[in-house]
Design a protein around this motif. Structure first.
Motif, PDB file in Angstrom:
ATOM      1  N   TRP A  27       0.839  -1.199   0.000  1.00 13.25           N
ATOM      2  CA  TRP A  27       0.000   0.000   0.000  1.00 13.25           C
ATOM      3  C   TRP A  27       0.874   1.250   0.000  1.00 13.25           C
ATOM      4  CZ3 TRP A  27      -5.106   0.518  -0.829  1.00 13.25           C
ATOM      5  CH2 TRP A  27      -5.686   1.761  -0.576  1.00 13.25           C
ATOM      6  N   ALA A  59      -1.713  -4.779   0.980  1.00 14.92           N
ATOM      7  CA  ALA A  59      -2.884  -4.546   0.141  1.00 14.92           C
ATOM      8  C   ALA A  59      -3.064  -5.722  -0.808  1.00 14.92           C
ATOM      9  CB  ALA A  59      -2.730  -3.246  -0.641  1.00 14.92           C
ATOM     10  N   ARG A 103      -6.929  -2.128   0.888  1.00 17.25           N
ATOM     11  CA  ARG A 103      -6.124  -2.375   2.080  1.00 17.25           C
ATOM     12  C   ARG A 103      -6.406  -3.774   2.639  1.00 17.25           C
ATOM     13  NH1 ARG A 103      -7.988   2.738   5.413  1.00 17.25           N
ATOM     14  NH2 ARG A 103      -9.911   2.038   4.417  1.00 17.25           N
TER      15      ARG A 103
END
Length: 680
Positions: free
Chosen positions: A521, A529, A543
């Motif tokens: 992420w 993620a 996420r």
């Protein structure tokens, strides 16, 4: 400048994946016939493991049992810009043979051993970094016929067959159609096999793996065995680059005084008065079992040693200045942990302080009584954790039951092992837990490869949950029970979850998609993620652990194998805060993680200790996901008291405890009750 010993080992390990044969005259043969094989592992300097093409695995002690290398292609050896003048192969892979009679004439190893070109012409063998080796005429050299896997061979499942591949029956036979490059720069390191109903690719040499083995002995190869590189010769070349390490056959003398001799020998064979009389010999004075242990990193044990002598290598001129290796330290740790139990339900050897975002697993929480569910730590409080499980359930886990959770992956929290490279998938650095083979030198695996049964299952491993932690020795995987775990993993079917913020871009409530891959992420949160392909063909990233947020729920698992019994338990870390004035905190942070202006916002805020590094700086994780490293003197734990002593008294008390700092006059310091922390 000579190589370090570690660099010599790494150079020797470049031979892993090479195709080898054993001399027909070798001692302790396990075959009457000669087979080709894959060099699977370099265990120690003169000890290697080979998987022969019939599926037999053998540990070979050099130089007693000579191995000859005939092809180095799978180990990444390529001669760029050189073409075989017989078969026209560009960028010859493996050994290159150059005619010493004809101008600019080269052969690949296959054409050379097939007798192409004039056999009365002499050639030079060009291999690895060893330069040119002049060879005798082939017309005056003998050949040997070896059995091996090549195009046309009939094969079946081999020793390294992928555990998750059930597309082919265990005893089903297929035919090798061609050799392939399993990955770029690893040439002829795999095979393509045509089965009755499908055609698939498999490893044969890549990273020392052999996915298939011979089903019938119907394909052979003819080689000029006198023209092959001896593996012992190559190892001697590798280690000759280190002037501090002797080679087999080197002559050495003792260069220590009698007093030093007695001191050095204390743990290396023992001291005897006879040493002063016979000079170059010393009788073994410790028991045989202890000698076997000591010899593990000093040439290995030989039964003849019951009648001869062993030495501390620092006494020999050729060994002057040798330092203990990390493997020697590992061996000492293993002896201290030799009572480790196999098949325990959870690892009992060490714990891990939980961090927000880490992925956890519990043997007590399962789907359909067979899949262990993965969860994400969303919050860390005093004496409790909040976990969001991948099936959408949010749970509070108290400190008393925290040890029922095991750490599955800490990469999301930024745990990084710098300069460590996974030997199988080549991930570098390695994120999350690091696994180091106990039996092999400098052999590391990432968690994915470890739990996917890469490398020998008979080998023990050290587990290192994060840098700076003490290593924990875990049992061999072949003696341990594995579990299937379900979570937001590639291949799983998911839908929107508890923390969903993205409207109907998934196609609406109830729509599902498939996890394509795990992604970062941000730069500080690897594997935090997941990229999803929804049924409406939209591909987006969400996420899956970042800051403890899990935006997806698993509706159809794609389980993975995991040795849960090898994972560390969790324990809740201390709750701390800093109450110092900004200018004082800034002063204390010099050399302890540095100053960040945003730290001002977190003065008086309570956070959780998630790591203490090698410099004893403390990493604190706050509820909103922010993380800072602090000088431990800036933090308070538990009940607090004020120091109201006179300045001159405090100056005296600080002697021997970090000294006096002029900033101490400007604030009232808070410390834990009973124990006063002095500035360091």
């Amino acid at each position: 400048m000579p190589f370090l010993y570690k660099e010599c080992v790494e150079l020797a390990q470049t031979a892993v994946g090479c195709r080898v044969i054993k001399l027909p005259t070798a001692k302790r043969k396990i075959h009457e016939k000669q087979y080709c094989g894959v060099l699977k592992r370099v265990d120690t300097r003169y000890k290697v493991t080979v998987v022969w093409d019939d599926g037999t695995e053998e540990t070979v002690q050099l130089p007693d049992q000579e191995l000859l290398i005939y092809d180095t292609s799978a180990a990444g050896n390529r001669n760029r810009g050189v073409t075989c003048d017989a078969c026209k192969l560009n960028d010859i892979s493996g050994p290159r043979f150059k005619c010493l009679v004809c101008y600019d004439f080269d052969l690949c190893y296959k054409c050379y051993h097939a007798g192409k070109h004039d056999k009365s012409h002499r050639f030079s063998r060009i291999m690895y970094c060893m330069g040119w080796t002049e060879l005798p005429e082939r017309s005056k050299s003998s050949t040997c016929v070896v059995i091996g896997i090549m195009a046309g061979s009939k094969v079946k499942q081999g020793p390294d067959w992928p555990s998750n591949d059930d597309s082919v029956g265990k005893n089903e036979t297929g035919k090798v159609t061609e050799l392939i490059d399993w990955k770029d720069a690893f040439y002829d390191s795999g095979v393509k096999v045509a089965w009755e109903a499908t055609t698939s690719k498999y490893r044969l040499g890549y990273n020392g793996n052999s996915d298939v083995q011979l089903a019938e002995e119907d394909t052979t190869l003819t080689l000029y065995q006198e023209h092959l590189l001896n593996l012992s010769e190559y190892f001697n070349f590798c280690f000759s680059m280190n002037v501090d390490q002797p080679l087999i056959g080197d002559k050495v003398i003792i260069s220590a005084s009698p007093s030093d001799l007695e001191k050095f020998q204390s743990e290396h064979g023992g001291y005897s008065k006879e040493m002063e009389e016979i000079g170059a010999k010393v009788q073994i004075t410790t028991d045989e079992e202890n000698c076997k242990r000591l010899q593990r990193f000093h040439g290995e044990w030989n039964e003849m040693m019951g009648q001869v002598f062993i030495y501390n290598p620092t006494l020999l001129e050729a060994y002057e200045g040798k330092e203990s290796t990390s493997d020697e330290q590992d061996f000492t740790e293993e002896m201290n942990q030799k009572n480790i139990q196999h098949n325990v339900s959870v690892s009992e050897t060490s714990s891990f302080i939980p961090m927000v975002g880490c992925s956890v697993v519990s043997l007590s929480r399962k789907i359909e009584s067979k899949y262990c569910v993965l969860g994400t730590i969303s919050e860390v409080h005093t004496n409790k954790l909040m976990v969001v499980w991948s099936n959408g359930i949010k749970e509070t886990v108290t400190a008393d039951s925290c040890n029922t959770l095991c750490l599955y992956d800490s990469a999301v929290a930024g745990v990084t092992h710098e300069d460590k490279k996974c030997k199988t998938c080549t991930e570098c650095p390695i994120y999350g837990t690091l696994w180091k083979c106990y039996d092999c030198m400098d052999f590391y695996l990432c968690s994915d490869c470890y739990h996917n049964n890469e490398h020998s299952l008979q080998h023990k491993f050290w587990r290192l949950a994060k840098p700076g932690d003490k290593k924990t020795l875990v049992p061999c995987r072949n003696n341990s029970t594995s579990n299937l775990v379900s979570g937001v993993l590639p291949g799983a079917t998911v839908k929107r979850g508890l923390n969903w913020l993205w409207g109907d871009e998934d196609g609406g409530v109830g729509s599902t998609g498939k996890v394509l891959e795990l992604k970062d992420w941000d730069d500080e949160s690897p594997r935090s993620a997941a990229k999803i392909k929804w049924n409406n063909d939209q591909q987006k990233t969400y996420r899956a652990g970042f800051n403890g947020e899990l935006e997806l729920i698993v509706v159809k698992p794609n389980p993975r194998q995991c040795y849960v019994c090898h994972l560390p338990n969790l324990e809740v870390g201390d709750q701390v805060k800093t109450t110092l004035a900004p200018e004082v905190l800034k002063s204390l942070q010099k050399g302890h993680g540095g100053w960040n202006s945003q730290m001002v916002q977190y003065i008086e805020e309570v956070g959780t200790v998630t790591q203490i590094d090698n410099d004893e700086d403390v990493r604190v994780h706050y509820m909103d996901g922010r993380r800072f490293y602090y000088n431990p003197a800036a933090l308070t734990v538990g009940d607090k008291v004020s120091i109201n002593l006179e300045e001159d008294v405090v100056r005296v008390m600080q002697e021997g405890h970090g000294g006096w700092n002029d900033d101490m006059t400007r604030v009232c310091y808070l410390f834990k009750l009973v124990l006063i922390y002095f500035f360091v």
